[in-house]
Design a protein around this motif. Structure first.
Motif, mmCIF file in Angstrom:
data_model
loop_
_atom_site.group_PDB
_atom_site.id
_atom_site.type_symbol
_atom_site.label_atom_id
_atom_site.label_comp_id
_atom_site.label_asym_id
_atom_site.label_seq_id
_atom_site.Cartn_x
_atom_site.Cartn_y
_atom_site.Cartn_z
ATOM 1 N N ASN A 108 -8.638 1.755 1.274
ATOM 2 C CA ASN A 108 -7.289 1.224 0.365
ATOM 3 C C ASN A 108 -7.780 2.068 -1.137
ATOM 4 O O ASN A 108 -8.716 1.485 -1.808
ATOM 5 N N VAL B 198 -9.347 1.371 6.354
ATOM 6 C CA VAL B 198 -8.749 1.370 5.689
ATOM 7 C C VAL B 198 -9.989 0.420 4.202
ATOM 8 O O VAL B 198 -9.614 0.889 3.305
ATOM 9 N N LEU C 198 0.701 -0.957 -0.081
ATOM 10 C CA LEU C 198 0.271 -0.184 -0.169
ATOM 11 C C LEU C 198 0.614 0.982 -0.550
ATOM 12 O O LEU C 198 0.876 2.065 -0.942
ATOM 13 N N TYR D 156 -6.404 -16.376 9.147
ATOM 14 C CA TYR D 156 -7.411 -16.002 9.083
ATOM 15 C C TYR D 156 -7.832 -15.699 7.485
ATOM 16 O O TYR D 156 -9.845 -15.180 7.431
ATOM 17 N N LYS D 157 -7.316 -15.573 6.935
ATOM 18 C CA LYS D 157 -7.314 -15.573 5.413
ATOM 19 C C LYS D 157 -7.919 -16.466 5.217
ATOM 20 O O LYS D 157 -8.242 -16.731 3.484
ATOM 21 N N ARG E 259 13.731 -4.686 16.956
ATOM 22 C CA ARG E 259 12.561 -4.590 16.668
ATOM 23 C C ARG E 259 11.907 -3.184 16.884
ATOM 24 O O ARG E 259 12.014 -1.750 15.907
HETATM 25 C C1 F55 Z 1 3.582 -5.964 8.942
HETATM 26 C C2 F55 Z 1 4.562 -5.941 10.733
HETATM 27 C C3 F55 Z 1 3.284 -5.873 11.582
HETATM 28 CL CL1 F55 Z 1 4.388 -5.724 13.083
HETATM 29 C C4 F55 Z 1 2.315 -6.088 11.567
HETATM 30 C C5 F55 Z 1 1.725 -5.866 10.297
HETATM 31 C C6 F55 Z 1 2.017 -5.939 9.013
HETATM 32 C C7 F55 Z 1 1.571 -6.590 7.721
HETATM 33 O O1 F55 Z 1 1.967 -6.577 7.109
HETATM 34 N N1 F55 Z 1 0.236 -5.713 8.534
HETATM 35 C C8 F55 Z 1 -0.782 -5.908 6.633
HETATM 36 O O2 F55 Z 1 -0.293 -6.211 5.922
HETATM 37 N N2 F55 Z 1 -1.710 -4.891 6.793
HETATM 38 C C9 F55 Z 1 -2.789 -4.992 5.854
HETATM 39 O O3 F55 Z 1 -2.729 -3.953 5.637
HETATM 40 C C10 F55 Z 1 -3.303 -4.247 4.049
HETATM 41 C C11 F55 Z 1 -3.191 -2.281 3.491
HETATM 42 O O4 F55 Z 1 -3.979 -2.263 4.470
HETATM 43 C C12 F55 Z 1 -4.958 -4.242 4.675
HETATM 44 O O5 F55 Z 1 -5.645 -4.452 2.711
HETATM 45 C C13 F55 Z 1 -4.782 -6.114 4.640
HETATM 46 O O6 F55 Z 1 -6.065 -5.840 4.701
HETATM 47 C C14 F55 Z 1 -4.231 -5.754 5.865
HETATM 48 O O7 F55 Z 1 -4.041 -7.340 6.313
#
Ligand code: F55
Length: 825
Positions: free
Chosen positions: A474, A445, A131, A563-564, A289
């Protein structure tokens, strides 16, 4: 700002002969080789260097215009940018793709071969990182002053290999042979303090002064990646920080007794930007981190302030007019106390004035409701690494608690609930609360996700700060996700409705009136078939599996997570297989199930699901009784460049998360844009996709959020489904045998256990029958060729809403209040 502009294709800035000359010049003068010796890698680098000349010219002009106009700019803070490859994108955006293609042909080089030489820049995990990449593309395209700030990881997301069905992680080295795009800027190195202690002093007027004596200091070296907008006018920057030792070590601190232990555990400077954490949707809670997060935020804030001071000196009154910072999730939330520290301790502003500035600068995007993904840091860890920041966080919280008391007098339960500090065995700092309190806008989003952020994640914050919580759905950049990745379809669309859709995606609506036109249907499906042939070739090369291009290409591509529900798709595949074994005449259109997914290395069940998909695939693909009705292909190492090959070839898009769990999804948008029909739940942006395409052009199934919650509240028992539905029982029991893993009975049992003994947390069994029936409906629909073509066309035609230009327009209007800046040549 309006991307809804003007004309057609970007007009090429140089012609074929000039481009050819530039490539040869770089082959000779940059790479020290020549036409006879050069391999594809050298040709790739020389081509990059040739286009980089244009890129750098655009960058210089853009920076000059932004400086002269003293523009307000958005600073997109993100721990991840999943950029993929840049050559094809940069060529497209300058309108030079065909020019380069022609020039290289004359040099005896196939452009498709050299494009494959480029390693993906995989500095992200999944949707969140991609994104950020789409957003900076749109920002540059819309001529908005913007800069992306992140981490220059030496190793991006691991490369996935599949050995005997199981995922193996290998290091990714995207810069191993040099990255032609990035520019090191040693003149803008920053220093970052860590560890140490805080000294309290008293100023003349009795003012309490805090001085942080850091234990160590590391250097942040900036690397700039130019981001070329469509038509090549604005070239913005993605600035990524690399850590380096500074040689500074505070012996006073070290010698001060109690600090010895803390110092012993210091990370070495170079490790900070060494590797991307491979977790999506779980917070590791690791010290390194937190240091990564602080490292890039501190460097970026110093960089922003340096630039601001160059124009405005020590006058902070205009800071919030010039600077807006978007926090991509809570990963950069430590920026909030860091800016407070700079303003209060360094600039010596009063707390209220500093807080006034802070809360006009930050805005926060939430990407998840999953409790395990909401970041919390042990207060003791923050205290050790950033002692002054913990004090500031306590002060922010103290003042916030007073606000809460005003609103809900004497309500201690409410205070405990909203506090930044979670009390318990170990005090924890809730980064989500800090972000909401320290920002002027908070967005979810997708419509549904934002509604849930308001109603279940932060309902009290919504009451306390009316209007702060909002939605920005998004989007995806149509330049990469249609024009560049699907040239066949793009050219067909150009011919039908003109060439300005990449800047105004609503124009695709113009295709809708041809959706039932037989000729157009044939043309549209011919392109799809050609794309399927290309993917079939990829599957053959990578897996040695032959697939029928007339089969339905059913694609599920995303990180692997319960969950996916990739395992829901797997159970249905097993059920189909069983039906065929029981009835060799089982009537179904041939189908190829294609998967792409990486599992977090520590996520055992996710890796088990990958293993199960591969084992079931082995069996089905080699069972003659299946008669090629089903093929299963798990393509290893799913990444941006592989997505670009899979998405144009998809007939069916799998978006089957448990309702309420997928914040938005963006793969759903990319697939539909390329004419895939969605089978999905009412979750995330699927809801909005359904609204756009209409119920007749999507296969929606399964429990709604309300039904999920109700079932949970009433005590969901997966055993009910297991015993009531013989097919569910049969496939789950099958997992326990050694049918798919000869000689290894029980190798797949963890999946059954999670669905029965562990209570099926994502309600796979509850949705199985509805899903399986929806798949039958897909099968039936596909057999009506004309009806299917119409659906596919409507999907492409109705995706205008999901351009990231629209998302950015929403941010600009509702949050950032930015104006575009014309670039003077
Ligand atoms: C990466 C690192 C941490 Cl510590 C936590 C989450 C993530 C990560 O990659 N999250 C992620 O990709 N979330 C996604 O974001 C997308 C953009 O908004 C959404 O479309 C999607 O639903 C969501 O799971």
């Amino acid at each position: 700002m309006n991307a809804k502009a003007t004309k057609t294709q970007p007009s090429p800035v140089i012609d074929k002969a000039a481009f050819k000359a530039a490539v040869i010049k770089h082959l000779h003068c940059t790479l020290g080789t020549d036409e006879n010796k050069a391999n594809n890698h050298a040709w790739w680098k020389a081509t990059c260097a040739a286009i980089q000349e244009q890129v750098l010219e655009g960058l210089r002009k853009t920076q000059k215009s932004h400086y002269l106009n003293d523009t307000r700019a958005v600073h997109y803070f993100s721990a991840e940018f999943l950029m993929g490859r840049l050559l094809s994108n940069n060529l497209q955006n300058f309108g030079l793709f065909d020019v380069a293609n022609g020039a290289l042909k004359e040099l005896g080089v196939e452009i498709s071969d050299i494009l494959e030489e480029e390693p993906d820049m995989a500095l992200g995990n999944g949707g969140l990182g991609r994104l950020a990449a789409c957003f900076i593309d749109s920002l540059a395209t819309m001529e908005l002053p913007a800069i992306g700030y992140g981490i220059h990881y030496e190793h991006g997301l691991f490369r996935q290999e599949i050995k005997s069905g199981a995922q193996i992680e290998r290091p990714d080295s995207w810069r191993h042979y040099g990255n032609p795009w990035e520019i090191c800027r040693p003149e803008s190195i920053q220093e970052v303090s860590l560890y140490g202690y805080v000294e309290t002093k008293y100023g003349d007027n009795g003012r309490v002064l805090k001085e942080w004596h850091p234990g160590s200091i590391v250097k942040g070296v900036p690397w700039d990646i130019p981001i070329v907008g469509y038509e090549g006018k604005t070239v913005n920057v993605l600035r990524l920080w690399q850590s380096e030792a500074s040689g500074y070590f505070n012996w006073d601190v070290f010698n001060a007794g109690g600090y010895v232990d803390a110092q012993r555990e210091n990370v070495s400077a170079e490790t900070i930007s060494k590797v991307l954490y491979p977790n999506d949707e779980t917070e590791a809670g690791k010290e390194l981190r937190l240091i990564q997060q602080y490292f890039f935020c501190s460097c970026s804030l110093k960089d922003i302030i340096r630039r601001y001071k160059r124009a405005h000196g020590d006058d902070w009154s205009r800071f919030a007019d010039q600077v807006v910072i978007q926090l991509n999730d809570t990963h950069p939330a430590i920026s909030i106390p860091e800016l407070m520290r700079i303003l209060v301790d360094r600039a010596e502003l009063g707390w209220d004035e500093a807080w006034g500035i802070c809360t006009k600068v930050f805005a926060y995007t939430n990407h998840t409701l999953l409790p395990e993904a909401l970041e919390k840091w042990p207060a003791r860890m923050i205290e050790k690494i950033l002692p002054r920041h913990l004090e500031i966080i306590y002060e922010i919280n103290h003042r916030f608690m007073a606000e809460v008391d005003k609103k809900w007098p004497g309500d201690n339960a409410m205070k405990a609930k909203l506090s930044i500090i979670e009390e318990g065995n170990e005090k924890m700092v809730r980064m989500g609360h800090l972000s909401v309190i320290g920002s002027f806008a908070v967005n979810g989003v997708a419509e549904m996700h934002s509604r849930l952020v308001k109603s279940s994640l932060f309902p009290e914050f919504d009451e306390l700060y009316p209007g702060k919580l909002t939605n920005v759905t998004n989007g995806i950049t149509p330049r990469r996700w249609l024009k560049a990745c699907n040239p066949g379809l793009s050219k067909l669309i150009d011919k039908k409705i003109g060439e300005d859709w990449p800047l105004d995606l609503d124009k695709l609506q113009g295709l809708a009136k041809f959706a039932s036109n037989k000729t157009f249907q044939k043309q549209f499906m011919k392109v799809k078939l050609e794309n399927k042939e290309l993917l079939a070739e990829e599957i053959r090369k990578s897996l040695d599996i032959e697939v029928d291009v007339n089969a339905i290409f059913d694609v599920q591509i995303k990180r692997l997570h319960e969950y996916k529900r990739q395992h829901l798709a797997l159970l249905n595949i097993m059920a189909l297989y069983r039906r065929i074994l029981e009835n060799p005449d089982y009537d179904m259109h041939p189908r190829v199930f294609v998967f792409g997914a990486k599992a977090a290395p520590g996520y055992k069940l996710a890796k088990d699901i990958i293993y199960a998909i591969n084992k079931v695939a082995d069996k089905i693909n080699n069972d003659p009784r299946v008669n090629n009705k089903i093929k299963v292909a798990f393509l290893p190492n799913y990444r941006v460049s592989l997505a670009e090959k899979m998405i144009p070839a998809a007939d069916v898009s799998e978006q089957i998360s448990t309702a309420g769990k997928e914040a938005s999804g963006t793969g759903n948008m990319k697939l539909a844009l390329n004419g895939a029909v969605t089978i999905g739940t009412l979750d995330g942006a699927n809801v909005e996709i359904a609204e756009e395409v209409g119920d007749d052009n999507i296969f929606i199934f399964g429990l709604t959020v309300e039904e999920v919650n109700e079932l949970k509240a009433n005590g969901y028992n997966p055993h009910d489904y297991y015993y009531k539905d013989p097919e569910i029982k049969a496939v789950l029991d099958w997992l326990e045998t050694d049918y798919f893993t000869p000689g290894k009975p029980g190798a797949l049992v963890s999946i059954k256990q999670s669905l029965l003994d562990n209570g099926d947390p994502y309600m796979v069994l509850a949705d199985f029958r509805a899903y399986s029936d929806a798949q039958i409906a897909v099968d039936t629909a596909y057999r009506d060729k004309e009806r299917w073509a119409e659906m596919a066309i409507i999907n492409t035609a109705k995706m205008g809403k999901f351009t990231s230009d629209r998302s950015i327009r929403d941010y600009v209007e509702r949050v950032w209040k930015l104006s575009p800046c014309k670039i003077e040549s």
